[in-house]
Design a protein around this motif. Structure first.
Motif: not given
Length: 308
Positions: A152-156
């Protein structure tokens, strides 16, 4: 004391909460679509968990983008359930009305680090001139067993990005020095990481207790660092949040550092009739969310003006 705990989301953070509350003797069950098969402690849907388990306390530890929906569903079921929402509280302006917020808290567990609590005592009476806060580490190293591009960190859209992921720094800045007023902000994806969320944020702010506060956050530092430096009229105070060492004018104090222990202390606080004063309230969580949204908006405005 509350005893029945329902955790929504069983990623790495959800499992930390599971371990902490289990250790304290609570009956802990979870909501997870990934782990539900043949596990009587796992519900596939939140509605099922609320109705069948009837928890005293809910921990919302799913994707940040899903926090608001989970909060609204729990509140529609009961206003008496105490709720802990993983940080950050939201990653967008909250449109739906959340009722009965005095028993909703936000999981800024770094407040329970001994070095942070000592820091709060140290700065409470100081005439502070400036503060520099830094937190940086390399995102692919966070969860070595998984592909960082799928996190989820990679996805805005899912609520990722350094300002949301590393919002502990915003929270404890406000906890230590008072509500932040934003002066300038630069946020963006500036590295070669394969993500669509911000990997860097540079914030300049002030507060009622400090005229100059810089906050620097990133996903790109190959050598993980997390520290805060406070300059006052008579002291230079440097706290390393990774190794637990605090320097005051060169004199070193050492503190036991164990992040999992902060989850345990936070859990203990939440299980009491009246949660510990170190626990982050819903109102304070909203202030942190609002500050981050302003920082992102100001950064976009400034970058758009530069590109004209």
């Amino acid at each position: 004391m509350l005893k029945k705990v329902l955790i929504i989301g069983m990623g790495s953070i959800g499992r930390k909460h599971y371990d902490a509350f289990t250790l304290l003797g609570c009956t802990v069950k979870a909501v997870s679509k990934h782990l539900a098969q043949n596990n009587h402690n796992i519900f596939r849907h939140l509605t099922e968990g609320l109705q069948n388990f009837q928890p005293d306390l809910c921990i919302i530890a799913n994707d940040t983008a899903d926090h608001a929906a989970s909060l609204l569903e729990i509140r529609a079921y009961s206003e008496n359930i105490r709720i802990l929402v993983e940080k950050p509280l939201f990653n967008m302006p909250q449109k739906g009305a959340i009722s009965h917020t005095d028993n909703i808290f936000v999981a800024y567990n770094l407040r329970f680090l001994p070095i942070i609590q000592n820091l709060k005592r140290q700065v409470s009476t100081k005439n502070i001139s400036s503060v520099d806060i830094y937190c940086g580490s390399y995102l692919p190293n966070w969860r070595p067993e998984t592909d960082y591009r799928c996190s989820y960190s990679a996805s805005s859209i899912r609520g990722g990005g350094v300002l949301w992921d590393l919002s502990h720094e915003i929270d404890y800045a406000q906890w230590l020095f008072g509500d932040l007023s934003l002066i300038s902000s630069l946020c963006g994806t500036f590295s070669t990481l394969e993500i669509d969320s911000d990997d860097t944020a540079l914030i300049l702010a002030n507060s009622p207790r400090c005229p100059a506060i810089s906050i620097r956050l990133n996903y790109t530092d190959q050598i993980a660092k997390r520290h805060i430096e406070v300059l006052s009229s008579d002291e230079t105070l440097y706290a390393n949040l990774i190794n637990g060492k605090m320097s005051i004018n060169g004199e070193i104090q050492e503190f036991q550092q164990n992040i999992q222990h902060t989850y345990l202390m936070q859990a203990k606080a939440l299980l009491q009739d009246h949660p510990d004063i170190n626990t982050c309230t819903y109102e304070n969580g909203l202030k942190t969310t609002a500050f981050i949204l302003r920082a992102k908006e100001l950064s976009n405005d400034q970058q758009n003006q530069t590109n004209l």
